[in-house]
Motif scaffolding. Structure first.
Motif, PDB file in Angstrom:
ATOM      1  N   ALA A  86       0.844  -1.204   0.000  1.00  0.00           N
ATOM      2  CA  ALA A  86       0.000   0.000   0.000  1.00  0.00           C
ATOM      3  C   ALA A  86       0.875   1.248   0.000  1.00  0.00           C
ATOM      4  O   ALA A  86       2.047   1.196   0.369  1.00  0.00           O
ATOM      5  N   MET A  87       0.274   2.370  -0.430  1.00  0.00           N
ATOM      6  CA  MET A  87       1.009   3.640  -0.422  1.00  0.00           C
ATOM      7  C   MET A  87       0.392   4.628   0.553  1.00  0.00           C
ATOM      8  O   MET A  87       0.918   5.714   0.755  1.00  0.00           O
ATOM      9  N   SER A  88      -0.745   4.274   1.135  1.00  0.00           N
ATOM     10  CA  SER A  88      -1.432   5.204   2.017  1.00  0.00           C
ATOM     11  C   SER A  88      -2.078   4.410   3.143  1.00  0.00           C
ATOM     12  O   SER A  88      -2.826   3.458   2.888  1.00  0.00           O
ATOM     13  N   LEU A  89      -1.758   4.768   4.375  1.00  0.00           N
ATOM     14  CA  LEU A  89      -2.372   4.093   5.520  1.00  0.00           C
ATOM     15  C   LEU A  89      -2.479   5.106   6.658  1.00  0.00           C
ATOM     16  O   LEU A  89      -1.513   5.801   6.969  1.00  0.00           O
ATOM     17  N   VAL A 144      -3.240 -16.681   9.551  1.00  0.00           N
ATOM     18  CA  VAL A 144      -2.478 -16.708  10.807  1.00  0.00           C
ATOM     19  C   VAL A 144      -1.795 -15.361  11.039  1.00  0.00           C
ATOM     20  O   VAL A 144      -1.513 -14.985  12.175  1.00  0.00           O
ATOM     21  N   ASP A 145      -1.531 -14.648   9.953  1.00  0.00           N
ATOM     22  CA  ASP A 145      -0.835 -13.364  10.090  1.00  0.00           C
ATOM     23  C   ASP A 145      -1.031 -12.554   8.808  1.00  0.00           C
ATOM     24  O   ASP A 145      -1.143 -13.121   7.731  1.00  0.00           O
ATOM     25  N   ILE A 146      -1.058 -11.232   8.971  1.00  0.00           N
ATOM     26  CA  ILE A 146      -1.144 -10.344   7.803  1.00  0.00           C
ATOM     27  C   ILE A 146      -0.049  -9.287   7.933  1.00  0.00           C
ATOM     28  O   ILE A 146       0.117  -8.681   8.993  1.00  0.00           O
ATOM     29  N   GLY A 147       0.712  -9.098   6.857  1.00  0.00           N
ATOM     30  CA  GLY A 147       1.728  -8.035   6.829  1.00  0.00           C
ATOM     31  C   GLY A 147       1.271  -6.932   5.894  1.00  0.00           C
ATOM     32  O   GLY A 147       0.737  -7.213   4.816  1.00  0.00           O
ATOM     33  N   VAL A 148       1.464  -5.686   6.315  1.00  0.00           N
ATOM     34  CA  VAL A 148       1.089  -4.543   5.462  1.00  0.00           C
ATOM     35  C   VAL A 148       2.332  -3.668   5.273  1.00  0.00           C
ATOM     36  O   VAL A 148       2.912  -3.184   6.254  1.00  0.00           O
ATOM     37  N   PHE A 149       2.733  -3.484   4.016  1.00  0.00           N
ATOM     38  CA  PHE A 149       4.003  -2.812   3.728  1.00  0.00           C
ATOM     39  C   PHE A 149       3.845  -1.709   2.683  1.00  0.00           C
ATOM     40  O   PHE A 149       2.934  -1.761   1.861  1.00  0.00           O
ATOM     41  N   GLY A 150       4.788  -0.772   2.717  1.00  0.00           N
ATOM     42  CA  GLY A 150       4.828   0.270   1.699  1.00  0.00           C
ATOM     43  C   GLY A 150       5.196  -0.345   0.354  1.00  0.00           C
ATOM     44  O   GLY A 150       6.029  -1.257   0.293  1.00  0.00           O
ATOM     45  N   GLY A 151       4.587   0.150  -0.711  1.00  0.00           N
ATOM     46  CA  GLY A 151       4.816  -0.409  -2.043  1.00  0.00           C
ATOM     47  C   GLY A 151       5.612   0.531  -2.934  1.00  0.00           C
ATOM     48  O   GLY A 151       6.407   1.356  -2.457  1.00  0.00           O
ATOM     49  N   ARG A 152       5.388   0.396  -4.227  1.00  0.00           N
ATOM     50  CA  ARG A 152       6.077   1.264  -5.199  1.00  0.00           C
ATOM     51  C   ARG A 152       5.045   1.830  -6.160  1.00  0.00           C
ATOM     52  O   ARG A 152       4.157   1.118  -6.619  1.00  0.00           O
ATOM     53  N   LEU A 153       5.195   3.118  -6.424  1.00  0.00           N
ATOM     54  CA  LEU A 153       4.245   3.803  -7.299  1.00  0.00           C
ATOM     55  C   LEU A 153       5.028   4.543  -8.369  1.00  0.00           C
ATOM     56  O   LEU A 153       5.909   5.342  -8.046  1.00  0.00           O
ATOM     57  N   GLU A 154       4.712   4.249  -9.629  1.00  0.00           N
ATOM     58  CA  GLU A 154       5.376   4.971 -10.730  1.00  0.00           C
ATOM     59  C   GLU A 154       4.295   5.431 -11.687  1.00  0.00           C
ATOM     60  O   GLU A 154       3.694   4.617 -12.394  1.00  0.00           O
ATOM     61  N   TRP A 160      -4.573   6.567 -17.330  1.00  0.00           N
ATOM     62  CA  TRP A 160      -5.038   7.866 -16.828  1.00  0.00           C
ATOM     63  C   TRP A 160      -5.972   7.736 -15.626  1.00  0.00           C
ATOM     64  O   TRP A 160      -5.901   8.507 -14.667  1.00  0.00           O
ATOM     65  N   TRP A 161      -6.864   6.732 -15.658  1.00  0.00           N
ATOM     66  CA  TRP A 161      -7.840   6.603 -14.577  1.00  0.00           C
ATOM     67  C   TRP A 161      -7.147   6.207 -13.268  1.00  0.00           C
ATOM     68  O   TRP A 161      -7.556   6.616 -12.185  1.00  0.00           O
ATOM     69  N   ALA A 162      -6.075   5.425 -13.413  1.00  0.00           N
ATOM     70  CA  ALA A 162      -5.326   4.999 -12.228  1.00  0.00           C
ATOM     71  C   ALA A 162      -4.579   6.192 -11.630  1.00  0.00           C
ATOM     72  O   ALA A 162      -4.564   6.392 -10.408  1.00  0.00           O
ATOM     73  N   VAL A 163      -4.019   7.031 -12.511  1.00  0.00           N
ATOM     74  CA  VAL A 163      -3.315   8.231 -12.046  1.00  0.00           C
ATOM     75  C   VAL A 163      -4.292   9.138 -11.303  1.00  0.00           C
ATOM     76  O   VAL A 163      -4.000   9.646 -10.212  1.00  0.00           O
ATOM     77  N   LEU A 164      -5.493   9.271 -11.874  1.00  0.00           N
ATOM     78  CA  LEU A 164      -6.517  10.135 -11.270  1.00  0.00           C
ATOM     79  C   LEU A 164      -6.880   9.644  -9.862  1.00  0.00           C
ATOM     80  O   LEU A 164      -6.887  10.405  -8.896  1.00  0.00           O
ATOM     81  N   PHE A 165      -7.144   8.338  -9.747  1.00  0.00           N
ATOM     82  CA  PHE A 165      -7.526   7.776  -8.437  1.00  0.00           C
ATOM     83  C   PHE A 165      -6.403   8.000  -7.423  1.00  0.00           C
ATOM     84  O   PHE A 165      -6.632   8.439  -6.291  1.00  0.00           O
ATOM     85  N   VAL A 166      -5.193   7.691  -7.845  1.00  0.00           N
ATOM     86  CA  VAL A 166      -4.064   7.790  -6.922  1.00  0.00           C
ATOM     87  C   VAL A 166      -3.843   9.249  -6.505  1.00  0.00           C
ATOM     88  O   VAL A 166      -3.591   9.542  -5.337  1.00  0.00           O
ATOM     89  N   MET A 167      -3.992  10.177  -7.454  1.00  0.00           N
ATOM     90  CA  MET A 167      -3.750  11.581  -7.117  1.00  0.00           C
ATOM     91  C   MET A 167      -4.819  12.120  -6.173  1.00  0.00           C
ATOM     92  O   MET A 167      -4.538  12.873  -5.244  1.00  0.00           O
ATOM     93  N   VAL A 168      -6.074  11.683  -6.383  1.00  0.00           N
ATOM     94  CA  VAL A 168      -7.178  12.241  -5.589  1.00  0.00           C
ATOM     95  C   VAL A 168      -7.319  11.539  -4.243  1.00  0.00           C
ATOM     96  O   VAL A 168      -7.469  12.183  -3.203  1.00  0.00           O
ATOM     97  N   ILE A 169      -7.247  10.217  -4.244  1.00  0.00           N
ATOM     98  CA  ILE A 169      -7.551   9.464  -3.016  1.00  0.00           C
ATOM     99  C   ILE A 169      -6.286   9.065  -2.240  1.00  0.00           C
ATOM    100  O   ILE A 169      -6.239   9.153  -1.017  1.00  0.00           O
ATOM    101  N   ILE A 170      -5.289   8.608  -2.937  1.00  0.00           N
ATOM    102  CA  ILE A 170      -4.102   8.092  -2.244  1.00  0.00           C
ATOM    103  C   ILE A 170      -3.136   9.225  -1.903  1.00  0.00           C
ATOM    104  O   ILE A 170      -2.514   9.247  -0.842  1.00  0.00           O
ATOM    105  N   GLN A 171      -3.024  10.164  -2.815  1.00  0.00           N
ATOM    106  CA  GLN A 171      -2.158  11.341  -2.627  1.00  0.00           C
ATOM    107  C   GLN A 171      -0.759  10.972  -2.166  1.00  0.00           C
ATOM    108  O   GLN A 171      -0.209  11.594  -1.258  1.00  0.00           O
ATOM    109  N   ALA A 172      -0.217   9.935  -2.788  1.00  0.00           N
ATOM    110  CA  ALA A 172       1.151   9.534  -2.430  1.00  0.00           C
ATOM    111  C   ALA A 172       2.094   9.978  -3.538  1.00  0.00           C
ATOM    112  O   ALA A 172       1.758   9.855  -4.711  1.00  0.00           O
ATOM    113  N   PRO A 173       3.260  10.483  -3.178  1.00  0.00           N
ATOM    114  CA  PRO A 173       4.225  10.823  -4.224  1.00  0.00           C
ATOM    115  C   PRO A 173       4.754   9.546  -4.874  1.00  0.00           C
ATOM    116  O   PRO A 173       4.744   8.484  -4.248  1.00  0.00           O
ATOM    117  N   ALA A 174       5.200   9.687  -6.124  1.00  0.00           N
ATOM    118  CA  ALA A 174       5.781   8.518  -6.787  1.00  0.00           C
ATOM    119  C   ALA A 174       7.029   8.105  -6.031  1.00  0.00           C
ATOM    120  O   ALA A 174       7.672   8.929  -5.376  1.00  0.00           O
TER     121      ALA A 174
END
Ligand code: FMN
Length: 208
Positions: A86-89, A144-154, A160-174
């Motif tokens: 994930a990029m936003s938590l 038994v276990d769940i790990g949540v880690f930072g990912g990679r965004l490029e 375009w629709w993915a860029v839009l979602f990420v910019m509006v909702i996730i707001q994570a820098p690349a």
């Protein structure tokens, strides 16, 4: 020798490397590990433990959720662990969701802008919001276990629709926020969490 499956979903490719590293760590326990894309998994019955990983893509990757639902019956006999990229938590301090232990990469969560009052984006990015659909997909079995880690965004790799979602909702820098120390440390605990009783011999990793 115990046989473990690390199966992954990905959209832009970065989760593949995470799955390989998780596989490497598990193999250190002496288990034989197959690292495969979800689509190449023939069945789960040959495995003594299963790890399923995938990124958040407007909810946990749909193919990963579908995989858990499809194999729900087999997973009643085989221990399951899950990892989420994930990029936003939102920082909420939770260490479990509905009784399932969740280990969160400490570099990932962000404190809410206003204490005690989450805005729409912060509510969306709560740990429980990310994890509950996974628990619903595996019900009645719990991972038994769940790990949540930072990912990679490029952005260059996205439509375009993915860029839009990420910019509006996730707001994570690349960028690449994969914390290999946290990922390896979580994966090193999986042989115990998955209850593999293997000797400390050299394990094998087969990468697909
Ligand atoms: C369309 C899209 C939706 C995403 N949705 C979320 C999300 O809801 N929450 C989050 O934390 N990260 C989200 N991300 C970030 C990805 O989870 C992150 O970039 C991940 O590491 C991508 O993995 P991959 O390279 O294997 O596809 C999203 C990324 C994209 C492109």
């Amino acid at each position: 020798m115990k046989r473990i499956l690390v199966a992954y979903a990905t959209m832009a490719g970065s989760t593949v490397e995470v799955a390989r590293v998780v596989g490497e760590e598990i193999a250190k326990s002496g288990a034989q590990v197959d690292v495969l894309p979800l689509g190449e998994v023939k069945g789960l019955d040959v495995y003594d433990g299963v790890v399923v990983g995938g990124p958040m893509i407007m909810g946990w990757h749909r193919a990963a959720l579908g995989f858990l639902k499809k194999h729900r019956e087999a997973l009643q006999r085989i221990p399951l662990a899950v990892f989420v990229m994930a990029m936003s938590l939102t920082q909420t301090g939770e260490t479990s969701v509905d009784g399932v232990p969740v280990e969160v990469d400490e570099k990932l969560p962000k404190s809410p802008e206003q204490e005690g009052r989450l805005n729409f984006r912060e509510r969306y990015a709560r740990l429980a919001n990310y994890v509950r659909p996974i628990l619903k997909a595996t019900r009645p079995v719990k991972p038994v276990d769940i790990g949540v880690f930072g990912g990679r965004l490029e952005y260059g790799r996205l439509k375009w629709w993915a860029v839009l979602f990420v910019m509006v909702i996730i707001q994570a820098p690349a960028g690449d926020r994969r914390n290999w120390t946290a990922i390896r440390s979580w994966a090193a605990g999986l042989p115990a969490a998955l209850q593999l009783e293997t000797s400390k011999a050299d394990g094998l990793t087969r990468v697909g």
